[in-house]
Scaffold this active site. Sequence first.
Site, PDB file in Angstrom:
ATOM      1  N   ALA A 278       0.838  -0.995  -0.040  1.00  0.00           N
ATOM      2  CA  ALA A 278      -0.067   0.000  -0.092  1.00  0.00           C
ATOM      3  C   ALA A 278       0.838   1.165  -0.082  1.00  0.00           C
ATOM      4  O   ALA A 278       1.946   1.269   0.664  1.00  0.00           O
ATOM      5  CB  ALA A 278      -0.764  -0.009   1.162  1.00  0.00           C
ATOM      6  N   ASP A 327       0.275 -10.658   7.418  1.00  0.00           N
ATOM      7  CA  ASP A 327       1.266 -10.234   8.127  1.00  0.00           C
ATOM      8  C   ASP A 327       2.455 -10.552   7.198  1.00  0.00           C
ATOM      9  O   ASP A 327       2.606 -11.710   6.748  1.00  0.00           O
ATOM     10  CB  ASP A 327       1.578 -10.622   9.354  1.00  0.00           C
ATOM     11  CG  ASP A 327       2.809 -10.128  10.187  1.00  0.00           C
ATOM     12  OD1 ASP A 327       3.841  -9.999   9.664  1.00  0.00           O
ATOM     13  OD2 ASP A 327       2.531  -9.961  11.446  1.00  0.00           O
ATOM     14  N   ASP A 344       9.567  -3.250   0.519  1.00  0.00           N
ATOM     15  CA  ASP A 344       9.665  -1.767   0.879  1.00  0.00           C
ATOM     16  C   ASP A 344       9.173  -1.897   2.364  1.00  0.00           C
ATOM     17  O   ASP A 344       8.295  -1.445   2.744  1.00  0.00           O
ATOM     18  CB  ASP A 344       8.753  -1.197  -0.063  1.00  0.00           C
ATOM     19  CG  ASP A 344       8.850   0.289   0.357  1.00  0.00           C
ATOM     20  OD1 ASP A 344      10.121   0.961   0.572  1.00  0.00           O
ATOM     21  OD2 ASP A 344       7.883   1.201   0.168  1.00  0.00           O
ATOM     22  N   CYS A 401      12.449   4.229   3.439  1.00  0.00           N
ATOM     23  CA  CYS A 401      12.789   5.473   3.123  1.00  0.00           C
ATOM     24  C   CYS A 401      13.061   6.342   4.279  1.00  0.00           C
ATOM     25  O   CYS A 401      12.877   7.415   4.969  1.00  0.00           O
ATOM     26  CB  CYS A 401      11.309   6.049   2.722  1.00  0.00           C
ATOM     27  SG  CYS A 401      10.006   5.614   4.105  1.00  0.00           S
TER      28      CYS A 401
END
Lengths: 548, 180
Positions: A278, A327, A344, A401
């Site tokens: 997402a 999960d 990610d 990130c």
Amino acid sequence: MSRIKFEEEDIGINEPKKRKVNKSKKPIQTKVIEMKEEKKEPQKIKLKLEKTPQKEEDYEDEDEDEMSKLIEESKQIEKERKKEIEDGAEELQTNIAEQQTIVFESGQQISKPLNEGADLALLKQRIGDIVYVLSDYQKNREGNRSRKWYLKKLYNNLSEYYGYNRFIIQKFSQLFSVSELIEFLEANEAPRPVTIRTNTLKTRRRDLAQILIHRGVNLDPLAKWSNVGLVVYESQVPLGATPEYLAGYYMLQSAASFLPVMALAPQEHERILDMSAAPGGKTTHIASLMKNTGILVANDPNQDRIKSLISNIHRLGVKNTLVTMHDGRDFPKVLGGFDRVLLDAPCTGLGVVSRDNSIKLTKGIKDVRRSTHLQKELILSAIDSVNANSKTGGYIVYSTCSVTIEENEWVIDYALRKRHVKLVSTGIEFGDPGLTKFRERRFNSSLKLARRIYPHKLNMDGFFIAKLKKLNENQDENQDENENEDENQNQNENENENENENQNENKNQNQNKNKNKKKFQNKNRNQNKNRNQNGNKKKFQNKNRNQK
Amino acid sequence: MRPLTEEETKIFFKKLAEYIGSNIKKLLERPDDQYCFRLHRTRVYYVSEKIMKQATNTGRKKLASLGVCFGKFTKTGNFRLSITSLDYLAQYAIYRVWIKPSAELSFLYGNHVLKAGLGRITDSTPQYQGVVVYSMSDIPLGFGRTAKSTQECRKLDSEQIVCFHQSDIGEYLRDESKMF
């Protein structure tokens, strides 16, 4: 003599109240502060400050009675400064050529105006001064001020000026040199350019650019390395609501998040897993590179975010997906044998401060530690989900990130030790190489193949990307788990040591107690975890821990 | 996740046929791969058999979506097409309506298509026929039903409704949280 003084200086920083006045100390008679050029004020300011030897002692004594004197004095200094501003710039210009020593007021005086309400211009100027001193410490330092003293002041001022908590400044300062640190913090203040990714399932970049230019959008191709990205300079229409956006011709996506998918290099007819998908920017990018063939499993455990994921998948016309809500740690058990996996990973987001300012204050050592732990678990299940014998693939791409070592190099290094994988080139030509050593830590030398993206260098979000190739399947799981336990305990201890260092400045005995407790809990937790394979129970325990 | 029952298939195909007619056959018999319709938590998904087989591995609670969602069965047993099916509807639509750029936004906010906004319409469209709505640059925007046949449309005032709005791509923004 100088050595003794030095030590006392250091003590003075940490425990000001215990400090005794050193009467024999040689006073500094004249203090001259050369203020560096400020961005907002074009003029250069020079400030002269006369001080008697007695006052110098007073400052270090930190007697409360002296406070009022100090306030008065600082007001006087302000007045003098204003006067000096009015006295033209000529005199100042000549001063630049001379090499002058910068003298700082004692810690007491510096902290004074900050408490009264941060005067940003003053703070900025102080930061500039310290950076100047540190640029050539031997030459510019005042007397025997230690480098540590300057750095401490600098970090305090930086966290005040940019509004970070101390922990984050400390983390960043370990990564960058002083001048780079300021560039980095400055870059975090400005927003990154708006970028969009053409959905090649529905249109071509040239056509899309033409349509959008008609709507009054000023744009350009993003960069040489991308043939789907467009950078938007200004737009008369909201980019998230044009008919083209709704028809799925493009996706609003930051430039940095193109990179993990490019590193993954998905091929047609493969089976690919996107572990935390997402809201679907990267997922749809993968699908468009696969040209809607093969199977793309998009997983995200978050029920709310999954809605935007499904909606984006449909809007962009992606038809080869299976969206699940597991999960990530369940993964090789539910579905496995993928050709490629994109992880990610959930992270603290310390690389995308410009996107979300609340990160500056909310993230602490706990968050970093928690996400490191989760990331280590996730990367192992990502590796286990890959089919090493795949004809076309066998690759895992790990990205975050965040810019911290703990969430990046450390996790990869851990994976390299735990599984039979090797790092391979990401295929991204720019960005800094991953770090192989960091303070007392030494990582696998192949980590230089990973890529670090910094906002101040490339004007993209802070990112980390590493690509792994799985070499073979054989792994003895039981052995792993035992190792896990030892590993975690060691690391917890290490982390606690780090924490000790960090908290030297705010000495607090309670925290020490807490730490010990935590240590104990962590150990317990790890043992429990190995006993229970059940994901739900794990979650429950985590929650409990958080509440404590 | 399960195949549709005979009753459900009937209701579903009847609805679908209003927009794409006998092209349903092309959805089921594709040259590239085996495709099928599957029901999962009241929603109907159109998905390749390969992906469908993978989906059987995940539990019902953990499965969020597969392939393309065509719509859902209401609690009263009717079938409602959703905007996510637009890609396939647009590909196989029999009757089409094109709207002028000036009317695009109005339609995307959920309004009916007025005569003033009508750009083109397929010849000999009957009244109350399911149609797919396009922009003049052939971007599918949504679908609806004609209020009047093509013949009658010619005589209409500019303020009268030509096509009733049913669903449009603006829903991706307006109803993202309610869609799934």
